[in-house]
Design a protein around this motif. Structure first.
Motif, PDB file in Angstrom:
ATOM      1  N   THR A  15       0.831  -1.214   0.000  1.00  0.00           N
ATOM      2  CA  THR A  15       0.000   0.000   0.000  1.00  0.00           C
ATOM      3  C   THR A  15       0.864   1.263   0.000  1.00  0.00           C
ATOM      4  OG1 THR A  15      -0.183  -0.016   2.412  1.00  0.00           O
ATOM      5  CG2 THR A  15      -1.939  -1.112   1.203  1.00  0.00           C
ATOM      6  N   ASP A  34      10.193   3.192   6.615  1.00  0.00           N
ATOM      7  CA  ASP A  34       9.819   1.833   7.017  1.00  0.00           C
ATOM      8  C   ASP A  34      10.822   1.312   8.035  1.00  0.00           C
ATOM      9  OD1 ASP A  34       7.788  -0.483   5.702  1.00  0.00           O
ATOM     10  OD2 ASP A  34       9.390  -1.196   7.015  1.00  0.00           O
ATOM     11  N   ASN A  36      11.752  -1.649   8.504  1.00  0.00           N
ATOM     12  CA  ASN A  36      12.624  -2.710   7.982  1.00  0.00           C
ATOM     13  C   ASN A  36      13.690  -2.138   7.045  1.00  0.00           C
ATOM     14  OD1 ASN A  36      11.400  -5.244   9.059  1.00  0.00           O
ATOM     15  ND2 ASN A  36       9.606  -4.326   8.093  1.00  0.00           N
ATOM     16  N   SER A  44       3.361  -7.934   3.134  1.00  0.00           N
ATOM     17  CA  SER A  44       3.514  -7.980   1.671  1.00  0.00           C
ATOM     18  C   SER A  44       4.715  -8.836   1.257  1.00  0.00           C
ATOM     19  CB  SER A  44       3.677  -6.561   1.112  1.00  0.00           C
ATOM     20  OG  SER A  44       2.622  -5.739   1.541  1.00  0.00           O
ATOM     21  N   ASN A  47       2.538 -13.645   0.594  1.00  0.00           N
ATOM     22  CA  ASN A  47       1.100 -13.928   0.706  1.00  0.00           C
ATOM     23  C   ASN A  47       0.651 -14.929  -0.363  1.00  0.00           C
ATOM     24  OD1 ASN A  47       0.765 -12.552  -1.682  1.00  0.00           O
ATOM     25  ND2 ASN A  47      -0.569 -10.982  -0.867  1.00  0.00           N
ATOM     26  N   GLY A  48      -0.671 -15.049  -0.528  1.00  0.00           N
ATOM     27  CA  GLY A  48      -1.201 -16.055  -1.447  1.00  0.00           C
ATOM     28  C   GLY A  48      -0.959 -15.766  -2.920  1.00  0.00           C
ATOM     29  N   GLN A  50      -2.607 -14.057  -5.069  1.00  0.00           N
ATOM     30  CA  GLN A  50      -3.755 -13.915  -5.975  1.00  0.00           C
ATOM     31  C   GLN A  50      -4.186 -12.460  -6.154  1.00  0.00           C
ATOM     32  OE1 GLN A  50      -6.937 -16.455  -4.416  1.00  0.00           O
ATOM     33  NE2 GLN A  50      -6.244 -18.074  -5.800  1.00  0.00           N
ATOM     34  N   VAL A 223       8.861   5.192  12.755  1.00  0.00           N
ATOM     35  CA  VAL A 223       8.181   6.455  13.080  1.00  0.00           C
ATOM     36  C   VAL A 223       7.587   6.295  14.473  1.00  0.00           C
ATOM     37  CG1 VAL A 223       6.302   8.013  12.456  1.00  0.00           C
ATOM     38  CG2 VAL A 223       7.760   7.028  10.666  1.00  0.00           C
ATOM     39  N   GLY A 387      -6.883  -5.810   4.602  1.00  0.00           N
ATOM     40  CA  GLY A 387      -7.247  -7.169   5.021  1.00  0.00           C
ATOM     41  C   GLY A 387      -6.682  -8.262   4.147  1.00  0.00           C
ATOM     42  N   HIS A 388      -7.587  -9.144   3.677  1.00  0.00           N
ATOM     43  CA  HIS A 388      -7.130 -10.314   2.908  1.00  0.00           C
ATOM     44  C   HIS A 388      -6.934 -10.001   1.435  1.00  0.00           C
ATOM     45  CE1 HIS A 388     -11.309 -10.262   1.876  1.00  0.00           C
ATOM     46  NE2 HIS A 388     -11.279 -11.380   1.224  1.00  0.00           N
ATOM     47  N   GLY A 390      -5.074  -7.030   0.079  1.00  0.00           N
ATOM     48  CA  GLY A 390      -4.193  -5.876  -0.155  1.00  0.00           C
ATOM     49  C   GLY A 390      -3.479  -5.904  -1.489  1.00  0.00           C
ATOM     50  N   TRP A 391      -3.093  -7.065  -1.915  1.00  0.00           N
ATOM     51  CA  TRP A 391      -2.397  -7.217  -3.202  1.00  0.00           C
ATOM     52  C   TRP A 391      -3.395  -6.920  -4.342  1.00  0.00           C
ATOM     53  CZ3 TRP A 391       1.256  -6.946  -6.395  1.00  0.00           C
ATOM     54  CH2 TRP A 391       1.714  -7.917  -7.263  1.00  0.00           C
ATOM     55  N   THR A 392      -4.610  -7.383  -4.173  1.00  0.00           N
ATOM     56  CA  THR A 392      -5.652  -7.225  -5.192  1.00  0.00           C
ATOM     57  C   THR A 392      -6.100  -5.768  -5.338  1.00  0.00           C
ATOM     58  OG1 THR A 392      -6.433  -9.446  -4.672  1.00  0.00           O
ATOM     59  CG2 THR A 392      -8.000  -8.002  -5.787  1.00  0.00           C
TER      60      THR A 392
HETATM   61  C1  LIG Z   1      -1.445 -15.623   4.556  1.00  0.00           C
HETATM   62  C2  LIG Z   1      -1.883 -14.420   3.767  1.00  0.00           C
HETATM   63  C3  LIG Z   1      -2.309 -14.604   2.454  1.00  0.00           C
HETATM   64  C4  LIG Z   1      -2.729 -13.495   1.709  1.00  0.00           C
HETATM   65  N1  LIG Z   1      -3.074 -13.691   0.409  1.00  0.00           N
HETATM   66  C5  LIG Z   1      -3.469 -12.640  -0.348  1.00  0.00           C
HETATM   67  C6  LIG Z   1      -3.800 -12.819  -1.710  1.00  0.00           C
HETATM   68  O1  LIG Z   1      -3.684 -13.914  -2.264  1.00  0.00           O
HETATM   69  N2  LIG Z   1      -4.244 -11.729  -2.401  1.00  0.00           N
HETATM   70  C7  LIG Z   1      -4.357 -10.502  -1.822  1.00  0.00           C
HETATM   71  O2  LIG Z   1      -4.809  -9.570  -2.484  1.00  0.00           O
HETATM   72  N3  LIG Z   1      -4.007 -10.291  -0.534  1.00  0.00           N
HETATM   73  C8  LIG Z   1      -3.562 -11.323   0.211  1.00  0.00           C
HETATM   74  N4  LIG Z   1      -3.210 -11.129   1.518  1.00  0.00           N
HETATM   75  C9  LIG Z   1      -3.335  -9.778   2.096  1.00  0.00           C
HETATM   76  C10 LIG Z   1      -2.183  -8.861   1.703  1.00  0.00           C
HETATM   77  O3  LIG Z   1      -0.958  -9.566   1.762  1.00  0.00           O
HETATM   78  C11 LIG Z   1      -2.162  -7.647   2.644  1.00  0.00           C
HETATM   79  O4  LIG Z   1      -3.418  -7.016   2.615  1.00  0.00           O
HETATM   80  C12 LIG Z   1      -1.108  -6.618   2.235  1.00  0.00           C
HETATM   81  O5  LIG Z   1       0.165  -7.211   2.101  1.00  0.00           O
HETATM   82  C13 LIG Z   1      -1.039  -5.505   3.280  1.00  0.00           C
HETATM   83  O6  LIG Z   1      -0.126  -4.543   2.819  1.00  0.00           O
HETATM   84  P1  LIG Z   1       0.200  -3.260   3.702  1.00  0.00           P
HETATM   85  O7  LIG Z   1       1.086  -2.394   2.900  1.00  0.00           O
HETATM   86  O8  LIG Z   1      -1.063  -2.696   4.227  1.00  0.00           O
HETATM   87  O9  LIG Z   1       0.949  -3.850   4.992  1.00  0.00           O
HETATM   88  P2  LIG Z   1       2.485  -4.339   5.128  1.00  0.00           P
HETATM   89  O10 LIG Z   1       2.939  -5.064   3.933  1.00  0.00           O
HETATM   90  O11 LIG Z   1       2.571  -5.042   6.432  1.00  0.00           O
HETATM   91  O12 LIG Z   1       3.290  -2.977   5.191  1.00  0.00           O
HETATM   92  C14 LIG Z   1       3.218  -2.116   6.294  1.00  0.00           C
HETATM   93  C15 LIG Z   1       4.618  -1.582   6.510  1.00  0.00           C
HETATM   94  O13 LIG Z   1       4.562  -0.545   7.495  1.00  0.00           O
HETATM   95  C16 LIG Z   1       5.756  -0.592   8.231  1.00  0.00           C
HETATM   96  N5  LIG Z   1       5.529   0.096   9.509  1.00  0.00           N
HETATM   97  C17 LIG Z   1       4.528  -0.101  10.394  1.00  0.00           C
HETATM   98  N6  LIG Z   1       4.628   0.762  11.431  1.00  0.00           N
HETATM   99  C18 LIG Z   1       5.707   1.530  11.186  1.00  0.00           C
HETATM  100  C19 LIG Z   1       6.334   2.616  11.878  1.00  0.00           C
HETATM  101  N7  LIG Z   1       5.848   3.085  13.031  1.00  0.00           N
HETATM  102  N8  LIG Z   1       7.451   3.159  11.345  1.00  0.00           N
HETATM  103  C20 LIG Z   1       7.968   2.692  10.177  1.00  0.00           C
HETATM  104  N9  LIG Z   1       7.415   1.678   9.472  1.00  0.00           N
HETATM  105  C21 LIG Z   1       6.300   1.118   9.973  1.00  0.00           C
HETATM  106  C22 LIG Z   1       6.046  -2.081   8.380  1.00  0.00           C
HETATM  107  O14 LIG Z   1       7.417  -2.309   8.638  1.00  0.00           O
HETATM  108  C23 LIG Z   1       5.579  -2.629   7.033  1.00  0.00           C
HETATM  109  O15 LIG Z   1       6.655  -2.779   6.124  1.00  0.00           O
HETATM  110  C24 LIG Z   1      -2.764 -12.200   2.298  1.00  0.00           C
HETATM  111  C25 LIG Z   1      -2.308 -12.028   3.605  1.00  0.00           C
HETATM  112  C26 LIG Z   1      -1.865 -13.110   4.337  1.00  0.00           C
HETATM  113  C27 LIG Z   1      -1.360 -12.906   5.738  1.00  0.00           C
END
Ligand SMILES: Cc1cc2nc3c(=O)[nH]c(=O)nc-3n(C[C@H](O)[C@H](O)[C@H](O)COP(=O)(O)OP(=O)(O)OC[C@H]3O[C@@H](n4cnc5c(N)ncnc54)[C@H](O)[C@@H]3O)c2cc1C
Length: 413
Positions: A15, A34, A36, A44, A47-48, A50, A223, A387-388, A390-392
């Motif tokens: 995201t 970030d 990391n 991210s 994940n799955g 898809q 942060v 949620g489930h 995020g990639w989509t």
């Molecule tokens: C088992 C599993 C299967 C899945 N399969 C699918 C799928 O097939 N298709 C699909 O669409 N979605 C799928 N998802 C969901 C999808 O992976 C997530 O919705 C998506 O990765 C979330 O992305 P994000 O950027 O919100 O969070 P993240 O990828 O977790 O990124 C958030 C980032 O914020 C950083 N951060 C947090 N707090 C701070 C701070 N205070 N200071 C600095 N950095 C910070 C973290 O280090 C992290 O890198 C799946 C999830 C899981 C767990």
């Protein structure tokens, strides 16, 4: 009020990086933080895989609640709830149930966003010339039970209202679509327009493109707090050496996954994200026989709640399960085993000798819709809670968010 042009993004998951890219395309100056050392190291990462408009059904149904209660007493079931009292968990669940009346509307809205996301996601990868093991072979939902298949038929009406074409398939058609599937299912649904890819490769590829386009990245940087200012937002962060820094930005976009809730609270917003844990295994297809026996078409077994993706010739990803257990990221063997067993049952000729387990936390909102838009204070924005899916969905929500920031650029709201 000065023009808003200097934007900080907290989070370099899918995201955060798609948001950075959409803002850069509109001429904003972008700085990404970030904790990391690299992009896409948390949810991210593995994940799955898809990109599934066909999986857009939100979970807010009484049937899910009843099934969930039943599963709580079955070892190895797709859902696990740690019964230990927690206000966050139980208040989230209560809110989840309060959103049951929004089931139809929210499902249709999700499918629309997922369809929009496809074109942006592909456009970015083509324009920036990076690969992500993309397989455009569709997604096949398979059902063992008549009742599940009939429910899928009802869901199909909502998916088609949102603009998705998903067709019913017989057991024989299932085997024709994916010849690696040798056993019979009751029936299935096939969505040719859905596809799969490696979220980690994509996010890293796009983060490099953001760097080339001038974005600044602060990796290994947490942060710690956000402070509202009359003319922007003050960020305080700590680097890997434990040194503290401060910097002021015209705006901030919170894309911090499961940590968005606590950052939002600092600036007076309530973003009720709960971390819903899931697991994956990546089966290394090291030998010719395993490579031949593993499927290329992405599968979704609705009863087992397991999804699969083929990530190139040598990797087969399986993911699933939902666990309500706080921010705990331990990889539990009893949650990994059902994924391995499912793979061995359906694809006995695939060697599971080298399977890499992983756990991630889905940032889940109670209504299952991402939170996209401005907060209470001018300059604070959110693109989080996917949620489930995020990639989509991310490539679409990043565009929506960037348009909103663009509209706010010169205004006083
Ligand atoms: C088992 C599993 C299967 C899945 N399969 C699918 C799928 O097939 N298709 C699909 O669409 N979605 C799928 N998802 C969901 C999808 O992976 C997530 O919705 C998506 O990765 C979330 O992305 P994000 O950027 O919100 O969070 P993240 O990828 O977790 O990124 C958030 C980032 O914020 C950083 N951060 C947090 N707090 C701070 C701070 N205070 N200071 C600095 N950095 C910070 C973290 O280090 C992290 O890198 C799946 C999830 C899981 C767990």
């Amino acid at each position: 009020m000065p023009e808003m042009k200097n934007i900080a993004i907290v989070g370099a998951g899918i995201t955060g990086i798609t948001t950075a890219y959409s803002l850069l395309e509109r001429g904003f100056e972008v700085t990404v933080f970030d904790k990391n050392r690299y992009a896409a190291m948390e949810t991210s990462f593995a994940n799955g895989g898809q990109l599934s408009a066909s999986n857009a059904e939100v979970w807010n149904r009484w049937a899910t609640v009843i099934k969930g209660i039943k599963w709580m007493f079955e070892p190895g079931a797709p859902l696990l709830v740690n019964p230990k009292p927690s206000w966050h968990k139980y208040s989230w669940m209560a809110e989840f149930m309060a959103h049951i009346p929004g089931y139809r509307k929210n499902t249709v809205e999700t499918v629309r966003m997922a369809i929009t996301a496809r074109q942006h996601l592909m456009r970015h990868a083509e324009k920036e010339n990076f690969g992500f093991e993309c397989e455009e072979r569709g997604i096949l939902h398979v059902y063992d039970k008549k009742s599940e298949f009939e429910h899928a038929g009802r869901v199909n009406r909502l998916l088609s209202e949102g603009g998705l074409e998903r067709r019913e398939v017989t057991p024989q058609e299932i085997r024709e679509i994916e010849p690696a599937l040798k056993r019979d299912f009751y029936a299935g649904y096939y969505t040719l327009s859905d596809f799969t890819g490696d979220i980690h490769a994509y996010t890293r590829g796009l983060s490099k493109a953001c760097e080339r386009r001038g974005a600044k990245f602060h990796y290994g940087t947490t942060v710690k707090y956000l402070k509202k200012k009359d003319n922007g937002i003050l960020l305080n962060w700590r680097d890997d050496d434990n040194d503290f820094f401060e910097g002021q930005f015209d705006g901030v976009v919170i894309c911090a996954g499961v940590r968005s809730r606590e950052l939002a609270a600092q600036v007076g917003d309530r973003i009720n994200i709960y971390p819903v844990k899931g697991y994956s295994i990546t089966v290394n297809l090291d030998d010719e026989a395993s490579q031949q026996a593993a499927p290329w078409v992405s599968l979704l077994d609705d009863e087992a709640k397991i999804v699969t993706s083929r990530l190139g010739k040598t990797k087969f990803r399986l993911a699933g399960t939902a666990e309500f257990n706080g921010y705990n990221l331990d990889i539990r063997n009893d949650r990994i085993q059902p994924l391995i067993k499912w793979c061995e049952k359906l694809f006995p000729e695939v060697s599971t000798e080298y399977s890499v387990p992983w756990a991630g936390l889905r940032p889940m909102m109670p209504n299952m819709l991402p939170r996209v838009g401005g907060g209470k204070h001018r300059g604070v924005f959110y693109n989080t809670g996917h949620g489930h899916l995020g990639w989509t969905l991310s490539a679409a929500t990043a565009e929506l968010l960037a348009e909103e920031v663009d509209r706010a650029r010169g205004s006083n709201v």
